[in-house]
Design an enzyme around this catalytic site. Sequence first.
Site, PDB file in Angstrom:
ATOM      1  N   GLY A  31      -1.997 -11.778  -7.759  1.00  0.00           N
ATOM      2  CA  GLY A  31      -3.210 -11.835  -6.943  1.00  0.00           C
ATOM      3  C   GLY A  31      -3.078 -11.052  -5.655  1.00  0.00           C
ATOM      4  O   GLY A  31      -2.219 -10.183  -5.528  1.00  0.00           O
ATOM      5  N   ALA A  32      -3.973 -11.376  -4.685  1.00  0.00           N
ATOM      6  CA  ALA A  32      -4.098 -10.589  -3.449  1.00  0.00           C
ATOM      7  C   ALA A  32      -4.217  -9.117  -3.843  1.00  0.00           C
ATOM      8  O   ALA A  32      -3.462  -8.255  -3.384  1.00  0.00           O
ATOM      9  CB  ALA A  32      -2.922 -10.831  -2.503  1.00  0.00           C
ATOM     10  N   HIS A  34      -5.135  -5.280  -4.656  1.00  0.00           N
ATOM     11  CA  HIS A  34      -5.436  -4.092  -3.861  1.00  0.00           C
ATOM     12  C   HIS A  34      -5.573  -2.919  -4.818  1.00  0.00           C
ATOM     13  O   HIS A  34      -5.477  -3.090  -6.040  1.00  0.00           O
ATOM     14  CB  HIS A  34      -4.345  -3.865  -2.815  1.00  0.00           C
ATOM     15  N   GLY A  36      -3.627  -0.687  -5.704  1.00  0.00           N
ATOM     16  CA  GLY A  36      -2.492  -0.510  -6.624  1.00  0.00           C
ATOM     17  C   GLY A  36      -2.757  -1.265  -7.923  1.00  0.00           C
ATOM     18  O   GLY A  36      -2.632  -0.727  -9.024  1.00  0.00           O
ATOM     19  N   HIS A  37      -3.174  -2.543  -7.790  1.00  0.00           N
ATOM     20  CA  HIS A  37      -3.484  -3.336  -8.989  1.00  0.00           C
ATOM     21  C   HIS A  37      -4.661  -2.722  -9.743  1.00  0.00           C
ATOM     22  O   HIS A  37      -4.662  -2.666 -10.971  1.00  0.00           O
ATOM     23  CB  HIS A  37      -3.864  -4.770  -8.600  1.00  0.00           C
ATOM     24  N   GLY A 147       3.407  -1.541 -11.970  1.00  0.00           N
ATOM     25  CA  GLY A 147       3.476  -0.513 -10.931  1.00  0.00           C
ATOM     26  C   GLY A 147       4.924  -0.130 -10.637  1.00  0.00           C
ATOM     27  O   GLY A 147       5.819  -0.975 -10.648  1.00  0.00           O
ATOM     28  N   LYS A 149       6.164   0.690  -7.860  1.00  0.00           N
ATOM     29  CA  LYS A 149       6.727   0.243  -6.575  1.00  0.00           C
ATOM     30  C   LYS A 149       7.857  -0.749  -6.871  1.00  0.00           C
ATOM     31  O   LYS A 149       8.896  -0.721  -6.243  1.00  0.00           O
ATOM     32  CB  LYS A 149       5.667  -0.405  -5.683  1.00  0.00           C
ATOM     33  N   SER A 186       0.641  -6.406  -1.741  1.00  0.00           N
ATOM     34  CA  SER A 186      -0.078  -7.609  -1.298  1.00  0.00           C
ATOM     35  C   SER A 186       0.492  -8.082   0.028  1.00  0.00           C
ATOM     36  O   SER A 186      -0.198  -8.693   0.840  1.00  0.00           O
ATOM     37  CB  SER A 186       0.063  -8.716  -2.340  1.00  0.00           C
TER      38      SER A 186
END
Length: 279
Positions: A31-32, A34, A36-37, A147, A149, A186
């Site tokens: 969640g949270a 952005h 990227g998601h 992702g 990251k 996030s």
Amino acid sequence: MQVFNTKNELANRIAGLKKEGKVIGFVPTMGALHEGHLSLVKASKKNSDITVVSIFVNPTQFNDPEDLKRYPRTLEQDIRLLETVDCDIVFAPSVEEIYPEPDTRKFDFGYLESVMEGAKRPGHFNGVGQVVSRLFDIVSPDKAFFGMKDFQQVAIIKYMVKQLKYNIEIIPCPIVREESGLAKSSRNTLLDEEHKKNAPHIYATLKKARTLVPAMEVKEMKKWIADEINRNPFLETEYVEIVDDTTLKVTENWAEPGTKVACVAVYAGKIRLIDNIVF
Ligand code: PAF
């Protein structure tokens, strides 16, 4: 967009879709959400018929209870965002739904979990393995999107998929960055103004480091990156590592074959950020 909170309802829906021959793409998240998601959702929509996003802050992967407590939770906003990118299904279960009993499984990711995040966050990847395998069992995706990251996480998940013989294609997706260069995360929402202003120095340093290969030796480079980041009074490096992009073997010198990735974990105040760059 359908929202499910229970695994049985979701699994039934997926079984129906699979009977119709639909290819299921899956984006697990905490969640949270952005951009990227959302880029993962877009990749899934491009490569699958149905996209399922899970939103679940997984307690078993937090080695620091304070970190779990302050992790941002923005479910309603997340659902609204997912509607804007035409996500098909959201799975937002409770902790009891995912863990009716404590998960006592111990994964063995071998060398892959002995470096970087694995070394600094004991138990973290075991928790990731627990939740991702449970989610894979519920969602039964054909493809799953992660992702880059979380570069080490991608290597671990690929390994787990082989280990547990899941028939799931793992698709790594590029890091999405703020205009400032800061990797979207996030956790960025937890940065105060001063730390947010200074955090882009992390990626700026990694980019500069890339221009110094191969003139600077590997060992010297790691020290240079740490010193350069720490020069900023708002940042403190936890580790710098340069590793092979698939085996995660620590690079000793540039002549070793394979693609090298420089990875860092940095504290911006209390907030721990990670980032990486392919050399
Ligand atoms: O990358 C994340 O957000 C989490 O580690 C994941 C894969 C959703 C498992 O909780």
